[in-house]
Design an enzyme around this catalytic site. Structure first.
Site, PDB file in Angstrom:
ATOM      1  N   ILE A 124       1.050  -1.358  -0.497  1.00  0.00           N
ATOM      2  CA  ILE A 124      -0.154   0.098  -0.101  1.00  0.00           C
ATOM      3  C   ILE A 124       0.952   1.596   0.107  1.00  0.00           C
ATOM      4  O   ILE A 124       1.962   1.389   0.841  1.00  0.00           O
ATOM      5  CB  ILE A 124      -0.803  -0.114   1.476  1.00  0.00           C
ATOM      6  CG1 ILE A 124      -2.061   1.369   1.023  1.00  0.00           C
ATOM      7  CG2 ILE A 124      -0.201  -0.231   2.648  1.00  0.00           C
ATOM      8  CD1 ILE A 124      -3.241   1.031   2.024  1.00  0.00           C
ATOM      9  N   MET A 126       1.193   4.759   0.912  1.00  0.00           N
ATOM     10  CA  MET A 126       0.351   6.119   1.130  1.00  0.00           C
ATOM     11  C   MET A 126       1.581   7.106   1.033  1.00  0.00           C
ATOM     12  O   MET A 126       1.698   8.706   0.841  1.00  0.00           O
ATOM     13  CB  MET A 126       0.353   5.898   2.975  1.00  0.00           C
ATOM     14  CG  MET A 126      -0.546   4.227   2.698  1.00  0.00           C
ATOM     15  SD  MET A 126      -1.611   3.928   5.008  1.00  0.00           S
ATOM     16  CE  MET A 126      -1.364   3.268   4.763  1.00  0.00           C
ATOM     17  N   ALA A 131       4.849  13.551   2.806  1.00  0.00           N
ATOM     18  CA  ALA A 131       3.529  13.277   3.564  1.00  0.00           C
ATOM     19  C   ALA A 131       4.064  12.107   3.973  1.00  0.00           C
ATOM     20  O   ALA A 131       4.338  11.218   3.105  1.00  0.00           O
ATOM     21  CB  ALA A 131       2.522  13.729   2.406  1.00  0.00           C
ATOM     22  N   SER A 133       3.064  10.730   7.627  1.00  0.00           N
ATOM     23  CA  SER A 133       2.181  10.691   9.028  1.00  0.00           C
ATOM     24  C   SER A 133       0.747  11.151   8.804  1.00  0.00           C
ATOM     25  O   SER A 133      -0.415  10.997   9.209  1.00  0.00           O
ATOM     26  CB  SER A 133       2.255  10.347  10.526  1.00  0.00           C
ATOM     27  OG  SER A 133       2.947  10.314  10.854  1.00  0.00           O
ATOM     28  N   ILE A 158       7.832   2.388   1.137  1.00  0.00           N
ATOM     29  CA  ILE A 158       7.034   1.315   0.538  1.00  0.00           C
ATOM     30  C   ILE A 158       7.056  -0.046   1.013  1.00  0.00           C
ATOM     31  O   ILE A 158       7.867  -0.708  -0.133  1.00  0.00           O
ATOM     32  CB  ILE A 158       5.974   1.843  -0.579  1.00  0.00           C
ATOM     33  CG1 ILE A 158       5.953   3.204  -0.842  1.00  0.00           C
ATOM     34  CG2 ILE A 158       4.896   1.012  -0.667  1.00  0.00           C
ATOM     35  CD1 ILE A 158       5.040   3.822   0.355  1.00  0.00           C
ATOM     36  N   THR A 159       6.674  -0.689   1.984  1.00  0.00           N
ATOM     37  CA  THR A 159       7.552  -2.064   2.551  1.00  0.00           C
ATOM     38  C   THR A 159       6.594  -2.885   1.227  1.00  0.00           C
ATOM     39  O   THR A 159       5.504  -3.218   0.711  1.00  0.00           O
ATOM     40  CB  THR A 159       6.511  -2.714   3.549  1.00  0.00           C
ATOM     41  OG1 THR A 159       7.144  -1.293   5.028  1.00  0.00           O
ATOM     42  CG2 THR A 159       6.810  -3.984   4.206  1.00  0.00           C
ATOM     43  N   GLU A 243      -4.238  -2.131  11.650  1.00  0.00           N
ATOM     44  CA  GLU A 243      -2.889  -1.996  10.873  1.00  0.00           C
ATOM     45  C   GLU A 243      -2.002  -1.706  12.746  1.00  0.00           C
ATOM     46  O   GLU A 243      -0.862  -2.497  12.745  1.00  0.00           O
ATOM     47  CB  GLU A 243      -2.586  -0.936  10.129  1.00  0.00           C
ATOM     48  CG  GLU A 243      -1.113  -0.409   9.431  1.00  0.00           C
ATOM     49  CD  GLU A 243      -0.837   0.026   9.019  1.00  0.00           C
ATOM     50  OE1 GLU A 243       0.036   0.635   9.041  1.00  0.00           O
ATOM     51  OE2 GLU A 243      -2.218   1.096   8.086  1.00  0.00           O
ATOM     52  N   LEU A 338      23.242  -5.818  28.437  1.00  0.00           N
ATOM     53  CA  LEU A 338      23.051  -7.425  28.955  1.00  0.00           C
ATOM     54  C   LEU A 338      24.631  -7.883  28.162  1.00  0.00           C
ATOM     55  O   LEU A 338      24.502  -9.384  29.244  1.00  0.00           O
ATOM     56  CB  LEU A 338      21.828  -7.553  29.720  1.00  0.00           C
ATOM     57  CG  LEU A 338      20.973  -7.112  30.587  1.00  0.00           C
ATOM     58  CD1 LEU A 338      19.794  -7.888  30.745  1.00  0.00           C
ATOM     59  CD2 LEU A 338      21.710  -6.367  31.837  1.00  0.00           C
ATOM     60  N   THR A 366       3.499   8.200  13.619  1.00  0.00           N
ATOM     61  CA  THR A 366       4.017   8.715  14.477  1.00  0.00           C
ATOM     62  C   THR A 366       3.598   8.000  16.288  1.00  0.00           C
ATOM     63  O   THR A 366       2.953   9.301  15.969  1.00  0.00           O
ATOM     64  CB  THR A 366       5.472   9.351  14.442  1.00  0.00           C
ATOM     65  OG1 THR A 366       4.327  10.185  14.798  1.00  0.00           O
ATOM     66  CG2 THR A 366       6.078   9.856  12.915  1.00  0.00           C
TER      67      THR A 366
END
Length: 379
Positions: A124, A126, A131, A133, A158-159, A243, A338, A366
């Site tokens: 998707i 966006m 632009a 969030s 874009i993933t 989401e 650690l 965000t």
């Protein structure tokens, strides 16, 4: 630990099969995928055959009509194994619902079976260079010209993009109408004028194929409009709680895994002739993390229960997204500490998980935007 009562024996049988699948088909190859910048395309087809994609889709479109807990199992097992290159959840739980909820019957019949089988990988689009969030700031346009829309603009971060066969594109059909001028379009990767940029060099999630997209006079039929014109922003807002829930589920699974890695390491690692786990500071840090993770687990499961009832609202999802990802980053930072110097070595899963986790506080809105959403619901 508080038992998880939401999951049935069928869910747990599915979990076993998912874990075995990932251990066989993904774990041995993930480091190579990090170097390649993407997972093997064949993994998607194998996952489809294993019933791991879009399990919630109705049987009429090739799915299992399963509840969201089956998706939860997939997200959790991917998170626990640190397989951040695998974008199944975005495909199944973010993109597919848009087509299922807002698509025409023809769109559903054409695309959903291919999403279930893994024949098509989805993304998707966006975010844009200007632009993130603020989705009302989208500049990509879609202008109606006869029986076609002409799309121009660009997207970034874009993933699933490099492997994607189908992309939902957020574009302005009426730039003067603000949010009400936003629409969604289904664009296939082979459409003339649609091109993919280079895979982006990220700090973490190196096996995830994240790219730029470019649209130069891309023509798509009017039938590729998803839902109604001008309703895109409303559709985005309606789907965002799920989401953000998926982000929170993955965050907690990652934190749980990191804690277990750190428990194992500190029990074996020696300093000043005794196990690192025997030092009071280590024990207190482990106790603090275990407690916070358990608190997060209860909250996650409560949100899951609400979501199954259709009652997970936007402010609660925002609370979950920001708090769980902040927790994930805190836990991973402590776990790296650690581990000492070894925690900074890429060969250790805690180092890769630490780098992978940082973006969780940025995408899907965000965490600062999440707090703004929560605050607006209070006053």
């Amino acid at each position: 630990m508080i038992p998880r009562t939401l999951f049935s024996s069928d869910h747990e049988l599915f979990r076993d099969s998912v874990r075995k699948f990932l251990e066989q088909e993904a774990v041995p190859y993930h480091q190579r995928w990090e170097k390649d910048g993407h997972v093997d395309r064949a993994l998607w087809n194998k996952a489809g055959e294993a019933g791991m994609l879009c399990s919630h889709i109705p049987e009429a479109y090739g799915g299992m009509a399963a509840d969201f807990l089956y998706s939860t199992v997939v997200i959790e097992e991917i998170g626990r194994l640190g397989l951040t290159g695998i974008g199944f959840s975005l495909h199944s739980d973010i993109v597919a619902p848009y087509i299922l909820h807002y698509g025409s019957e023809a769109q559903k019949q054409h695309y959903l079976p291919k999403l279930v089988s893994g024949e098509m990988v989805t993304a998707i689009a966006m975010t844009e260079p200007g632009a993130g969030s603020d989705l009302q700031g989208v500049k990509t346009t879609a202008v109606l010209d006869g029986d076609e829309y002409v799309i121009n603009g660009s997207k970034t971060f874009i993933t699933n993009d490099w492997l994607a066969d189908l992309v939902i594109v957020v574009a302005k059909t009426d730039p003067k109408a603000g949010a009400k001028g936003t629409s969604l379009f289904l664009v296939e990767a082979n459409t003339p004028g649609f091109s993919k940029g280079k895979r982006l060099e990220k700090v973490g999630m190196k096996a995830q194929d994240t790219s730029e997209l470019f649209f130069q006079d891309v023509r798509v039929p009017k039938e590729n409009l998803l839902g109604q014109p001008g309703m895109g922003f409303a559709y985005l807002m309606q789907e965002l709680p799920q989401e953000r829930l998926t982000v929170g589920i993955g965050a907690l699974a990652s934190a749980e895994a990191a804690l277990q890695w750190t428990l194992d390491y500190t029990r074996e690692r020696k300093a000043f002739s005794k196990a690192v786990a025997d030092f009071q500071n280590t024990r207190f840090k482990l106790a603090e993390m275990a407690t916070e993770i358990q608190v997060g687990r209860v909250f996650i499961d409560r949100c899951l229960a609400l979501h199954l009832q259709g009652k997970l609202d936007v402010p609660t999802a925002a609370m979950l997204k920001y708090w769980s990802t902040d927790l994930q980053c805190r836990v991973l930072d402590e776990c790296v500490q650690l581990h000492g110097g070894y925690g900074y070595m890429w060969e250790y899963p805690v180092a890769r998980a630490w780098a992978d986790a940082r973006v969780q506080r940025i995408y899907a809105g965000t965490n600062e935007i999440m707090k703004e959403i929560i605050a607006r619901s209070l006053v």
